[in-house]
Design a protein around this motif. Structure first.
Motif, PDB file in Angstrom:
ATOM      1  N   GLU A 141      25.282  64.669 114.767  1.00 24.49           N
ATOM      2  CA  GLU A 141      25.802  64.315 116.096  1.00 24.49           C
ATOM      3  C   GLU A 141      24.744  63.624 116.958  1.00 24.49           C
ATOM      4  N   ASN A 142      23.479  63.940 116.703  1.00 23.25           N
ATOM      5  CA  ASN A 142      22.384  63.353 117.468  1.00 23.25           C
ATOM      6  C   ASN A 142      21.697  62.203 116.726  1.00 23.25           C
ATOM      7  N   SER A 143      22.358  61.707 115.683  1.00 23.19           N
ATOM      8  CA  SER A 143      21.863  60.561 114.891  1.00 23.19           C
ATOM      9  C   SER A 143      20.475  60.810 114.321  1.00 23.19           C
ATOM     10  N   ILE A 144      20.254  62.022 113.832  1.00 22.49           N
ATOM     11  CA  ILE A 144      18.984  62.391 113.217  1.00 22.49           C
ATOM     12  C   ILE A 144      19.249  62.706 111.745  1.00 22.49           C
ATOM     13  N   SER A 145      18.545  62.023 110.874  1.00 21.57           N
ATOM     14  CA  SER A 145      18.751  62.202 109.434  1.00 21.57           C
ATOM     15  C   SER A 145      18.188  63.536 108.943  1.00 21.57           C
ATOM     16  N   HIS A 146      18.938  64.162 108.047  1.00 16.18           N
ATOM     17  CA  HIS A 146      18.465  65.371 107.366  1.00 16.18           C
ATOM     18  C   HIS A 146      18.436  65.124 105.856  1.00 16.18           C
ATOM     19  N   THR A 147      18.541  63.865 105.475  1.00 21.46           N
ATOM     20  CA  THR A 147      18.548  63.482 104.068  1.00 21.46           C
ATOM     21  C   THR A 147      17.284  63.966 103.364  1.00 21.46           C
ATOM     22  N   GLY A 148      17.469  64.571 102.219  1.00 23.04           N
ATOM     23  CA  GLY A 148      16.353  65.000 101.381  1.00 23.04           C
ATOM     24  C   GLY A 148      15.736  66.336 101.749  1.00 23.04           C
ATOM     25  N   ILE A 149      16.172  66.943 102.835  1.00 19.35           N
ATOM     26  CA  ILE A 149      15.600  68.230 103.222  1.00 19.35           C
ATOM     27  C   ILE A 149      16.238  69.329 102.374  1.00 19.35           C
ATOM     28  N   ARG A 150      15.380  70.095 101.709  1.00 17.87           N
ATOM     29  CA  ARG A 150      15.814  71.197 100.853  1.00 17.87           C
ATOM     30  C   ARG A 150      14.932  72.398 101.137  1.00 17.87           C
ATOM     31  N   ALA A 151      15.529  73.579 101.137  1.00 14.77           N
ATOM     32  CA  ALA A 151      14.785  74.802 101.425  1.00 14.77           C
ATOM     33  C   ALA A 151      13.749  75.075 100.343  1.00 14.77           C
ATOM     34  N   ARG A 152      12.603  75.537 100.803  1.00 14.37           N
ATOM     35  CA  ARG A 152      11.553  76.002  99.895  1.00 14.37           C
ATOM     36  C   ARG A 152      10.854  77.177 100.561  1.00 14.37           C
ATOM     37  N   GLN A 153      10.168  77.960  99.766  1.00 19.05           N
ATOM     38  CA  GLN A 153       9.441  79.100 100.308  1.00 19.05           C
ATOM     39  C   GLN A 153       8.003  78.685 100.589  1.00 19.05           C
ATOM     40  N   VAL A 154       7.482  79.152 101.713  1.00 22.65           N
ATOM     41  CA  VAL A 154       6.102  78.849 102.077  1.00 22.65           C
ATOM     42  C   VAL A 154       5.164  79.480 101.045  1.00 22.65           C
ATOM     43  N   GLU A 155       4.059  78.795 100.779  1.00 22.84           N
ATOM     44  CA  GLU A 155       3.056  79.280  99.834  1.00 22.84           C
ATOM     45  C   GLU A 155       1.727  79.419 100.563  1.00 22.84           C
ATOM     46  N   SER A 156       0.856  80.267 100.070  1.00 21.48           N
ATOM     47  CA  SER A 156      -0.420  80.504 100.747  1.00 21.48           C
ATOM     48  C   SER A 156      -1.236  79.227 100.904  1.00 21.48           C
ATOM     49  N   ASN A 157      -1.169  78.319  99.933  1.00 21.32           N
ATOM     50  CA  ASN A 157      -1.948  77.079 100.049  1.00 21.32           C
ATOM     51  C   ASN A 157      -1.421  76.159 101.150  1.00 21.32           C
ATOM     52  N   ASP A 158      -0.185  76.375 101.616  1.00 19.83           N
ATOM     53  CA  ASP A 158       0.338  75.592 102.740  1.00 19.83           C
ATOM     54  C   ASP A 158      -0.528  75.805 103.987  1.00 19.83           C
ATOM     55  N   LEU A 159      -1.100  76.984 104.114  1.00 16.43           N
ATOM     56  CA  LEU A 159      -1.907  77.309 105.294  1.00 16.43           C
ATOM     57  C   LEU A 159      -3.165  76.451 105.396  1.00 16.43           C
ATOM     58  N   THR A 160      -3.660  75.991 104.266  1.00 18.47           N
ATOM     59  CA  THR A 160      -4.853  75.137 104.289  1.00 18.47           C
ATOM     60  C   THR A 160      -4.522  73.664 104.078  1.00 18.47           C
ATOM     61  N   GLU A 161      -3.375  73.370 103.492  1.00 21.80           N
ATOM     62  CA  GLU A 161      -3.014  71.976 103.242  1.00 21.80           C
ATOM     63  C   GLU A 161      -2.362  71.298 104.448  1.00 21.80           C
ATOM     64  N   PHE A 162      -1.847  72.086 105.379  1.00 21.36           N
ATOM     65  CA  PHE A 162      -1.234  71.529 106.584  1.00 21.36           C
ATOM     66  C   PHE A 162      -2.163  71.767 107.770  1.00 21.36           C
ATOM     67  N   HIS A 163      -2.279  70.753 108.628  1.00 15.54           N
ATOM     68  CA  HIS A 163      -3.122  70.845 109.813  1.00 15.54           C
ATOM     69  C   HIS A 163      -2.464  71.695 110.902  1.00 15.54           C
TER      70      HIS A 163
END
Length: 159
Positions: free
Chosen positions: A61-83
C-alpha cells in the motif's frame, strides 16, 4: 559498506517491515552502494517464509518492495558482521546480548525516535495493529538513517 540488521522475534512482521522500509529510504537517498540492509529473528519458527500478510499488505500500500525478503534466524556472527544490529524490543535486545558481544551498535529501533512515548515496537502478530507498527517502524528507520548519515559523514545523494 555499512551493514544494518533489524531483529524481531520471528522475522515475519516487524524486522522484515523495517528491512523493507529502510532499504526503500536508502534507495531513495541514492545510498544503496554504501548501506546494506537485512533482517532476522531470534526464533526459528518461520525460517525461509515471506513476511506476514499484514506486513506485505502495508508495504505494498505504501509502494515499498518486500521482494526477496525471507525469514532467517539471527546467528552469533551477525553481531560482528553488521555495524548496526537493531532490535524491535527489549526482549529481542536481551536475546541478542546473550549471543555475544556486538562489534558495532546494538540497541533498539526506538533509540532513533527522540521524544517518543514508546520504547518497544509492538508485535502486530499479537496485537493485530500493523498500521501502528508501520508508523513506529517508519519513524525509527528515518531516525536511524539520519543518524548513520551524520555519524559517517554521508550526504543525502552520493553516487
Amino acid at each position: 559498506m555499512i551493514r544494518v540488521l533489524f531483529v524481531c522475534l520471528g522475522n515475519i512482521c516487524r524486522s522484515p517491515m523495517a528491512e523493507a522500509i529502510f532499504r526503500d529510504l536508502v534507495q531513495k537517498e541514492g545510498l544503496s552502494h554504501l548501506i546494506e540492509v537485512d533482517s532476522a529473528g531470534t526464533g526459528d519458527w518461520h525460517i525461509d517464509k515471506p513476511p506476514h500478510e499484514g506486513t506485505r499488505k502495508l508495504l505494498t500500500e505504501n509502494s515499498i518492495s518486500h521482494t526477496g525478503i525471507r525469514a532467517r534466524q539471527v546467528e552469533s556472527n551477525d553481531l560482528t558482521e553488521f555495524h548496526y544490529v537493531i532490535a524491535m524490543d527489549a526482549k529481542n535486545l536481551q536475546d541478542l546480548q546473550k549471543l555475544g558481544k556486538a562489534g558495532g551498535y546494538l540497541g533498539r529501533l526506538s533509540d532513533f525516535v527522540p521524544d517518543s512515548s514508546w520504547e518497544d515496537v509492538p508485535d502486530p502478530y499479537y496485537t493485530g495493529n500493523f498500521q501502528e507498527t508501520y508508523e513506529l517502524v517508519a519513524d525509527g528507520c528515518r531516525g536511524l538513517l539520519a543518524y548513520i548519515r551524520k555519524k559517517h559523514g554521508i550526504s543525502s545523494i552520493q553516487k
